[in-house]
Design a protein around this motif. Structure first.
Motif, PDB file in Angstrom:
ATOM      1  N   GLY A   4      -5.471  42.735  27.714  1.00  0.00           N
ATOM      2  CA  GLY A   4      -6.459  43.375  28.592  1.00  0.00           C
ATOM      3  C   GLY A   4      -7.453  44.256  27.848  1.00  0.00           C
ATOM      4  O   GLY A   4      -8.390  44.769  28.449  1.00  0.00           O
TER       5      GLY A   4
ATOM      6  N   SER B 186     -16.185  44.155  32.943  1.00  0.00           N
ATOM      7  CA  SER B 186     -15.295  44.906  32.047  1.00  0.00           C
ATOM      8  C   SER B 186     -15.085  44.205  30.716  1.00  0.00           C
ATOM      9  O   SER B 186     -14.947  44.842  29.680  1.00  0.00           O
ATOM     10  N   LYS B 187     -14.994  42.883  30.749  1.00  0.00           N
ATOM     11  CA  LYS B 187     -14.634  42.145  29.528  1.00  0.00           C
ATOM     12  C   LYS B 187     -15.855  41.868  28.656  1.00  0.00           C
ATOM     13  O   LYS B 187     -15.747  41.841  27.443  1.00  0.00           O
TER      14      LYS B 187
ATOM     15  N   THR C  74     -16.193  40.427  36.994  1.00  0.00           N
ATOM     16  CA  THR C  74     -16.225  41.774  36.417  1.00  0.00           C
ATOM     17  C   THR C  74     -17.064  41.809  35.142  1.00  0.00           C
ATOM     18  O   THR C  74     -17.181  40.797  34.453  1.00  0.00           O
TER      19      THR C  74
ATOM     20  N   TYR D  12      -1.170  39.212  38.181  1.00  0.00           N
ATOM     21  CA  TYR D  12      -1.864  40.370  37.585  1.00  0.00           C
ATOM     22  C   TYR D  12      -1.344  41.638  38.257  1.00  0.00           C
ATOM     23  O   TYR D  12      -1.525  41.832  39.452  1.00  0.00           O
TER      24      TYR D  12
ATOM     25  N   ASP E 130     -10.052  35.539  41.815  1.00  0.00           N
ATOM     26  CA  ASP E 130     -10.329  36.491  40.727  1.00  0.00           C
ATOM     27  C   ASP E 130     -10.702  35.684  39.482  1.00  0.00           C
ATOM     28  O   ASP E 130      -9.842  35.102  38.830  1.00  0.00           O
TER      29      ASP E 130
ATOM     30  N   TYR F 199     -11.696  36.382  36.330  1.00  0.00           N
ATOM     31  CA  TYR F 199     -11.808  37.577  35.491  1.00  0.00           C
ATOM     32  C   TYR F 199     -12.291  37.343  34.073  1.00  0.00           C
ATOM     33  O   TYR F 199     -12.808  38.239  33.441  1.00  0.00           O
TER      34      TYR F 199
ATOM     35  N   ARG G  47     -17.414  50.057  34.498  1.00  0.00           N
ATOM     36  CA  ARG G  47     -16.954  49.986  35.890  1.00  0.00           C
ATOM     37  C   ARG G  47     -17.982  49.311  36.798  1.00  0.00           C
ATOM     38  O   ARG G  47     -18.453  49.893  37.786  1.00  0.00           O
TER      39      ARG G  47
ATOM     40  N   GLY H 136     -15.897  47.182  39.907  1.00  0.00           N
ATOM     41  CA  GLY H 136     -14.936  46.356  39.175  1.00  0.00           C
ATOM     42  C   GLY H 136     -13.976  45.644  40.115  1.00  0.00           C
ATOM     43  O   GLY H 136     -13.958  45.891  41.329  1.00  0.00           O
ATOM     44  N   THR H 137     -13.168  44.775  39.528  1.00  0.00           N
ATOM     45  CA  THR H 137     -12.279  43.928  40.325  1.00  0.00           C
ATOM     46  C   THR H 137     -11.286  44.747  41.144  1.00  0.00           C
ATOM     47  O   THR H 137     -10.979  44.419  42.290  1.00  0.00           O
ATOM     48  N   GLN H 138     -10.796  45.820  40.545  1.00  0.00           N
ATOM     49  CA  GLN H 138      -9.807  46.623  41.243  1.00  0.00           C
ATOM     50  C   GLN H 138     -10.374  47.124  42.574  1.00  0.00           C
ATOM     51  O   GLN H 138      -9.734  47.062  43.604  1.00  0.00           O
TER      52      GLN H 138
ATOM     53  N   TYR I  59      -3.540  34.030  35.726  1.00  0.00           N
ATOM     54  CA  TYR I  59      -3.149  35.229  35.002  1.00  0.00           C
ATOM     55  C   TYR I  59      -1.682  35.522  35.290  1.00  0.00           C
ATOM     56  O   TYR I  59      -1.311  35.666  36.443  1.00  0.00           O
TER      57      TYR I  59
ATOM     58  N   TYR J 283      -4.235  35.858  46.987  1.00  0.00           N
ATOM     59  CA  TYR J 283      -4.873  36.308  45.740  1.00  0.00           C
ATOM     60  C   TYR J 283      -4.543  35.290  44.653  1.00  0.00           C
ATOM     61  O   TYR J 283      -3.366  35.004  44.392  1.00  0.00           O
TER      62      TYR J 283
HETATM   63  C1  LIG Z   1      -6.553  39.212  36.175  1.00  0.00           C
HETATM   64  C2  LIG Z   1      -7.564  40.293  35.937  1.00  0.00           C
HETATM   65  N1  LIG Z   1      -8.506  40.515  36.869  1.00  0.00           N
HETATM   66  C3  LIG Z   1      -9.437  41.481  36.688  1.00  0.00           C
HETATM   67  C4  LIG Z   1      -9.478  42.257  35.562  1.00  0.00           C
HETATM   68  C5  LIG Z   1     -10.579  43.294  35.379  1.00  0.00           C
HETATM   69  O1  LIG Z   1     -10.488  44.276  36.301  1.00  0.00           O
HETATM   70  P1  LIG Z   1     -11.584  45.444  36.402  1.00  0.00           P
HETATM   71  O2  LIG Z   1     -12.896  44.804  36.764  1.00  0.00           O
HETATM   72  O3  LIG Z   1     -11.054  46.305  37.480  1.00  0.00           O
HETATM   73  O4  LIG Z   1     -11.671  46.112  35.071  1.00  0.00           O
HETATM   74  C6  LIG Z   1      -8.495  42.091  34.587  1.00  0.00           C
HETATM   75  C7  LIG Z   1      -8.475  42.975  33.405  1.00  0.00           C
HETATM   76  O5  LIG Z   1      -7.657  42.909  32.515  1.00  0.00           O
HETATM   77  C8  LIG Z   1      -7.533  41.064  34.772  1.00  0.00           C
HETATM   78  O6  LIG Z   1      -6.585  40.858  33.845  1.00  0.00           O
END
Ligand SMILES: Cc1ncc(COP(=O)(O)O)c(C=O)c1O
Length: 494
Positions: free
Chosen positions: A136, A333-334, A331, A227, A301, A303, A341, A201-203, A273, A266
Motif C-alpha cells: 500500500g 493516492s497511488k 483514487t 481490502y 474499487d 484502485y 486525499r 479518496g476511496t475510503q 485485492y 464491494y
Molecule cells: C483496495 C484498495 N482500494 C483503495 C485504496 C486507496 O484508498 P484511498 O483513496 O482512501 O487512499 C487502496 C490503498 O492501498 C487499496 O488497497
C-alpha cells in the motif's frame, strides 16, 4: 502467574467484562490482557501462554488470539522472543508505581466510552511504520514536486475567489471533465461528466456509499480475502458483512451466498485485492444481473488499474452495466501521493443529485485549489507521462522481486505471477502461521502483511502480501533474498 491460572483468570474477566455488544472477540481478549498487564496481574517479564493453548482454553479461534497479541505487540505491551514465546515488557509509569492510589486512571476502559462504531473504527493496529516491502506504500519521492508547485502557484496567482469556497457541486468542473475523459478512454467507463464526484479518496467514497445507500444491519457482500480498510468502513456503518469466496475468476458467489441478499457488493474486479486475479466476463455478467434482480448496488474499487504491466487494459465492470447498479471508485493516492486525499466516484445517473447533496451535507468537501492544479496536471499531459514513468519503475521492481522470491517454490509456497498492481502474494499451506512469518520479516526490517489478516469469514488463507512500490530499485534483490530465506526457513520448520 501460572499459565493455566492465567487462562482461568482471563476467562472469568471475559465473561464478566462489560463490553459493548458489538465489540469483536479479539478486541475483548486484547482489552482483558492489556488490563492484566497495566494492573500488574501480569507483571513485566511474565511469559504469555502460546496462542494455540490460549485459544483452546478460552474457546476462541487462534486468529482471535493472534489479532489480540498483534495489537499488544504493536502497542509495546509485550515483545516476541524468537523461539521462546511472547513476554510482558510493559513498565508502569513511575508516578503510578510510586503511589498505588493514582492507578485509577489506568483502569478506565477506553472503549466503554465509545459507540460500537467507535470501537470498530479504533480497533485497527496503530503501527504505521513503513518498511521496504510494506503493502500500500508507493514511492512518492518520484513525484514531480517542482512542476506541482508551479501548477499550484499558478492557481494562487490567478486567485479565482470561487476556488476558496467549499465545493457544492461534486467538485471542480474541469477536474471532473478531465477524469471523465480519462476514464472513458482508458477504463471504458460509460459516463457523462455530471456523474463524476470528487471525494477525499476511496475510503470516503465507500463511506458515502454506505451512509447513503444502506441502513444499520443491512448486508454487504465482501470478497474473501478483502481490502481491510473497506471492510472496516462498512462495519463501522453497521453493515453485516457476508464473505464471498474468490477463485481464479474473481468473486465467486455460491448458491448459499445468493440466499443472503446484500444491499451492497464491494468488489475489486480489475485486480482482486489482495490476491490479484481479474474477474472473468461470465462473473461480471452474473454479478450485474444479480445486482439488478436483487436491487443491490455494486461498489467497484478500481484502485490501481494504472499499473498494468503486461497485456491489454482490463475494462471496468461499470462499462458493462446497463441498469445503473455500479458505483465506480478511483483514487489519486497511488499515482500522485497518498496525502493528496483526492479520489473520485462515478455515480449512476439516478443517484447523482442525492450523492451531490449527501457529499456536501456530510463532508463539506473543499480543497478546490488543489483540484484545479490537478486538472491542469492531467490536461497538460503530465499525469499520463508520470504514470508512464511510474509504470516503468514499478514494473522493474516487480520483476526483480519476483526473481528473488522464485526460490520459495522449493518449500511449497506459491508466488503469484500477477501482471498489474503494486504488490505480490506468496501463498502458504493453511497450516503455516503467516502472522509469525510476517513478524520474523519485520524483525529484520521488512514489514509485510499476513494474508490471514485480510480474511473475513470461516476460510482462512495463509501467505504474505509484499509491496514492491516503496523499496528503491537497487535494494529489491537484496531485500527479496532476505525475505525468501525467512520464508524458506519458516516453512521448513512446519
Ligand atoms: C483496495 C484498495 N482500494 C483503495 C485504496 C486507496 O484508498 P484511498 O483513496 O482512501 O487512499 C487502496 C490503498 O492501498 C487499496 O488497497
Amino acid at each position: 502467574m501460572k499459565q493455566l491460572v492465567l487462562s482461568e483468570w482471563l476467562l472469568t474477566q471475559l465473561s464478566q467484562g462489560a463490553f459493548p455488544a458489538r465489540m469483536p472477540n479479539h478486541r475483548r481478549v486484547y482489552e482483558t490482557i492489556r488490563r492484566a498487564i497495566t494492573e500488574q496481574v501480569l507483571p513485566s517479564g511474565n511469559r504469555l501462554p502460546s496462542t494455540r493453548s490460549l485459544a483452546q482454553d478460552l474457546n476462541v479461534s487462534r486468529n482471535t488470539i493472534l489479532a489480540a497479541f498483534d495489537q499488544l505487540l504493536d502497542e509495546g505491551y509485550v515483545a516476541a522472543k524468537t523461539g521462546s514465546g511472547t513476554y510482558v515488557v510493559y513498565k508502569q509509569p513511575e508516578e503510578f508505581t510510586k503511589n498505588p492510589q493514582t492507578t485509577t486512571p489506568l483502569k478506565i476502559e477506553n472503549n466503554i466510552e465509545l459507540s460500537s462504531r467507535g470501537v470498530a473504527a479504533s480497533s485497527a493496529p496503530t503501527n504505521h511504520e513503513v518498511q521496504p516491502f510494506t503493502p500500500g506504500e508507493d514511492d512518492y519521492s518520484r513525484f514531480p514536486i517542482a512542476l506541482w508547485r508551479r501548477l499550484l502557484n499558478r492557481q494562487w496567482r490567478a486567485l479565482n475567489p470561487a476556488l476558496l469556497d467549499s465545493s457544492h457541486d461534486g467538485g471542480y468542473l474541469p477536474l471532473r471533465q478531465a477524469i471523465a475523459d480519462y476514464l472513458r478512454v482508458s477504463r471504458a467507463v460509460n459516463l457523462t461528466v455530471d456523474q463524476v464526484l470528487i471525494t477525499s479518496g476511496t475510503q470516503q467514497s465507500i463511506d458515502l456509499c454506505a451512509r447513503l445507500l444502506t441502513d444499520h444491519n443491512d448486508c454487504a457482500w465482501v470478497e474473501n480475502p478483502c481490502y481491510w480498510a473497506a471492510r472496516r468502513v462498512l462495519e463501522v456503518n453497521g453493515l453485516q458483512l457476508h464473505a464471498v469466496a474468490v477463485d481464479n475468476e474473481g468473486m465467486a458467489p455460491s448458491t448459499s451466498d445468493f440466499r443472503v441478499t446484500p444491499r451492497l457488493i464491494y468488489t475489486t474486479p480489475s485486480h482482486q485485492y489482495p490476491k490479484g486475479m481479474v474477474m472473468s466476463y461470465g462473473r461480471r455478467r452474473l454479478l450485474l444481473d444479480y445486482a439488478q434482480s436483487s436491487n443491490a448496488w455494486i461498489i467497484e474499487d478500481d484502485y490501481d488499474s494504472e499499473f498494468r504491466f503486461e497485456g491489454r487494459p482490463i475494462s471496468s465492470l461499470q462499462g458493462m452495466d446497463q441498469h445503473g447498479r455500479v458505483l465506480y471508485l478511483g483514487t489519486f493516492s497511488k499515482v500522485m501521493y497518498p496525502g493528496i486525499r483526492l479520489g473520485y466516484m462515478v455515480i449512476p445517473p439516478q443517484l447523482v443529485a442525492s450523492f451531490k447533496n449527501g457529499l456536501y451535507e456530510l463532508q463539506r468537501p473543499g480543497q478546490v485549489m488543489i483540484q484545479a492544479a490537478l486538472a491542469d496536471f492531467i490536461e497538460e499531459g503530465h499525469f499520463a507521462s508520470h504514470i508512464r514513468r511510474l509504470r516503468q519503475m514499478y514494473g522493474e521492481r516487480r520483476r526483480l522481486l519476483q526473481a528473488s522470491l522464485a526460490s520459495v517454490a522449493n518449500v511449497g509456497a506459491r508466488l503469484s505471477m500477477v501482471d498489474s498492481g503494486l504488490h505480490l502474494v506468496v501463498e502458504f499451506d493453511e497450516k503455516v502461521d503467516d502472522v509469525r512469518v510476517a513478524e520474523l520479516a519485520a524483525e529484520l526490517g521488512l514489514r509485510v502483511y499476513p494474508l490471514s489478516n485480510y480474511c473475513v469469514g470461516e476460510k482462512q488463507e495463509k501467505g504474505l502480501i509484499i509491496g514492491y512500490a516503496y523499496a528503491a530499485t537497487e535494494n529489491i534483490t537484496q531485500y527479496g533474498n532476505v525475505l525468501a530465506d525467512i520464508i524458506q526457513a519458516a516453512l521448513k520448520e512446519n
